[in-house]
Design an enzyme around this catalytic site. Structure first.
Site, mmCIF file in Angstrom:
data_model
loop_
_atom_site.group_PDB
_atom_site.id
_atom_site.type_symbol
_atom_site.label_atom_id
_atom_site.label_comp_id
_atom_site.label_asym_id
_atom_site.label_seq_id
_atom_site.Cartn_x
_atom_site.Cartn_y
_atom_site.Cartn_z
ATOM 1 N N THR A 61 -25.844 35.559 1.905
ATOM 2 C CA THR A 61 -26.305 34.416 1.101
ATOM 3 C C THR A 61 -26.899 33.317 1.976
ATOM 4 O O THR A 61 -27.938 32.745 1.646
ATOM 5 C CB THR A 61 -25.125 33.841 0.275
ATOM 6 N N LYS A 116 -36.813 34.180 -6.398
ATOM 7 C CA LYS A 116 -36.678 32.772 -6.771
ATOM 8 C C LYS A 116 -38.017 32.036 -6.561
ATOM 9 O O LYS A 116 -38.938 32.574 -5.922
ATOM 10 C CB LYS A 116 -35.553 32.155 -5.952
ATOM 11 N N PHE A 172 -22.962 22.195 -5.384
ATOM 12 C CA PHE A 172 -24.401 22.450 -5.289
ATOM 13 C C PHE A 172 -25.000 22.948 -6.605
ATOM 14 O O PHE A 172 -26.190 23.266 -6.668
ATOM 15 C CB PHE A 172 -24.703 23.449 -4.157
ATOM 16 N N ARG A 227 -33.569 38.053 3.407
ATOM 17 C CA ARG A 227 -33.269 36.661 3.785
ATOM 18 C C ARG A 227 -33.299 36.481 5.298
ATOM 19 O O ARG A 227 -33.711 35.420 5.803
ATOM 20 C CB ARG A 227 -31.915 36.260 3.229
ATOM 21 N N HIS A 248 -32.248 36.583 -5.443
ATOM 22 C CA HIS A 248 -30.887 36.761 -5.962
ATOM 23 C C HIS A 248 -30.679 38.229 -6.301
ATOM 24 O O HIS A 248 -31.584 38.879 -6.823
ATOM 25 C CB HIS A 248 -30.698 35.931 -7.240
ATOM 26 N N GLU A 300 -25.973 40.209 -16.248
ATOM 27 C CA GLU A 300 -27.249 39.561 -15.918
ATOM 28 C C GLU A 300 -28.428 40.306 -16.544
ATOM 29 O O GLU A 300 -29.375 39.688 -17.037
ATOM 30 C CB GLU A 300 -27.391 39.444 -14.397
ATOM 31 N N TYR A 355 -26.076 30.989 -13.895
ATOM 32 C CA TYR A 355 -25.182 30.593 -12.803
ATOM 33 C C TYR A 355 -23.868 29.989 -13.310
ATOM 34 O O TYR A 355 -23.223 29.226 -12.578
ATOM 35 C CB TYR A 355 -25.899 29.616 -11.868
ATOM 36 N N ASN A 376 -33.095 30.439 -0.674
ATOM 37 C CA ASN A 376 -32.854 31.747 -0.033
ATOM 38 C C ASN A 376 -33.618 32.908 -0.678
ATOM 39 O O ASN A 376 -33.216 34.059 -0.589
ATOM 40 C CB ASN A 376 -31.357 32.028 0.096
ATOM 41 N N ARG A 416 -27.833 44.463 -2.228
ATOM 42 C CA ARG A 416 -27.316 43.278 -1.525
ATOM 43 C C ARG A 416 -27.520 43.406 -0.014
ATOM 44 O O ARG A 416 -27.753 42.420 0.681
ATOM 45 C CB ARG A 416 -25.827 43.091 -1.836
HETATM 46 P P1 CMP Z 1 -27.563 33.620 -5.159
HETATM 47 O O1 CMP Z 1 -27.436 34.979 -4.586
HETATM 48 O O2 CMP Z 1 -28.581 33.350 -6.165
HETATM 49 O O3 CMP Z 1 -26.143 33.216 -5.759
HETATM 50 C C1 CMP Z 1 -25.726 31.886 -5.899
HETATM 51 C C2 CMP Z 1 -26.638 30.931 -5.219
HETATM 52 O O4 CMP Z 1 -26.079 29.677 -4.946
HETATM 53 C C3 CMP Z 1 -26.978 31.463 -3.840
HETATM 54 O O5 CMP Z 1 -27.797 32.593 -3.949
HETATM 55 C C4 CMP Z 1 -27.585 30.235 -3.194
HETATM 56 O O6 CMP Z 1 -28.945 30.060 -3.573
HETATM 57 C C5 CMP Z 1 -26.759 29.137 -3.827
HETATM 58 N N1 CMP Z 1 -25.759 28.613 -2.909
HETATM 59 C C6 CMP Z 1 -24.658 29.231 -2.495
HETATM 60 N N2 CMP Z 1 -23.968 28.422 -1.642
HETATM 61 C C7 CMP Z 1 -24.685 27.287 -1.530
HETATM 62 C C8 CMP Z 1 -24.523 26.076 -0.805
HETATM 63 N N3 CMP Z 1 -23.464 25.881 -0.026
HETATM 64 N N4 CMP Z 1 -25.466 25.124 -0.943
HETATM 65 C C9 CMP Z 1 -26.545 25.325 -1.746
HETATM 66 N N5 CMP Z 1 -26.751 26.450 -2.462
HETATM 67 C C10 CMP Z 1 -25.841 27.423 -2.341
#
Ligand code: CMP
Length: 143
Positions: free
Chosen positions: A91, A9, A57, A102, A115, A126, A49, A112, A85
């Site tokens: 996450t 990211k 969010f 992470r 992805h 994807e 997404y 974070n 993963r």
């Molecule tokens: P990713 O693995 O890209 O999948 C979905 C993304 O949503 C996740 O990583 C985070 O970057 C984001 N995400 C998930 N939960 C939250 C949250 N509570 N607040 C903000 N961003 C979130």
């Protein structure tokens, strides 16, 4: 052979973590099948997404993904979706184990770093979205 979609990211790119992340996937034994350094626009980020469009969010997440270039990749290998993963970690970086990407490099769920597809089916979707041209073949060449 199983493949997964991995995206570094904008924060991961800006913080200079591209080499470190690629190195972790390589050292684990996975094979890089495709890689591109790209900016994505809002509609594309919303498509990636789409499953999260009802989340509070969602808007912030899309803003974050379009805020700078990302590194999009396809990695291949035995169990690469689930093990990828594991390399990435939970996450929420505060819950990610040290030793994961992470866990080592992030503290904010909204920043974070990386992805990874959460299932084989989402990986297929994807990869098709990000690499409509297909992944690399040994025969690939520039003319
Ligand atoms: P990713 O693995 O890209 O999948 C979905 C993304 O949503 C996740 O990583 C985070 O970057 C984001 N995400 C998930 N939960 C939250 C949250 N509570 N607040 C903000 N961003 C979130």
């Amino acid at each position: 052979m199983e493949q997964t979609f991995i995206m570094i990211k904008p924060d991961g790119v800006q913080r200079g973590l591209v080499g470190e992340i690629i190195s972790r996937f390589e050292k684990k034994g996975f094979s890089l099948k495709a890689l591109k350094f790209v900016n994505v626009d809002r509609p594309f980020a919303e498509k990636h997404y789409a499953d999260l469009s009802a989340k509070p969010f969602f808007n912030g997440l899309v803003e974050y993904i379009v805020s700078g270039p990302v590194v999009a990749m396809v990695w291949e290998g035995k169990g690469v979706v689930a093990t990828g993963r594991k390399l990435i970690g939970a996450t929420n970086p505060l819950a990610s184990e040290p030793g994961t990407i992470r866990g080592d490099f992030a503290i904010d769920i909204g920043r974070n770093v990386i992805h990874g597809s959460d299932a084989v089916e989402s990986a297929t979707k994807e990869i098709a979205l990000w690499f409509p041209e297909g992944v690399v073949h040994w025969q690939s060449s520039l003319h």
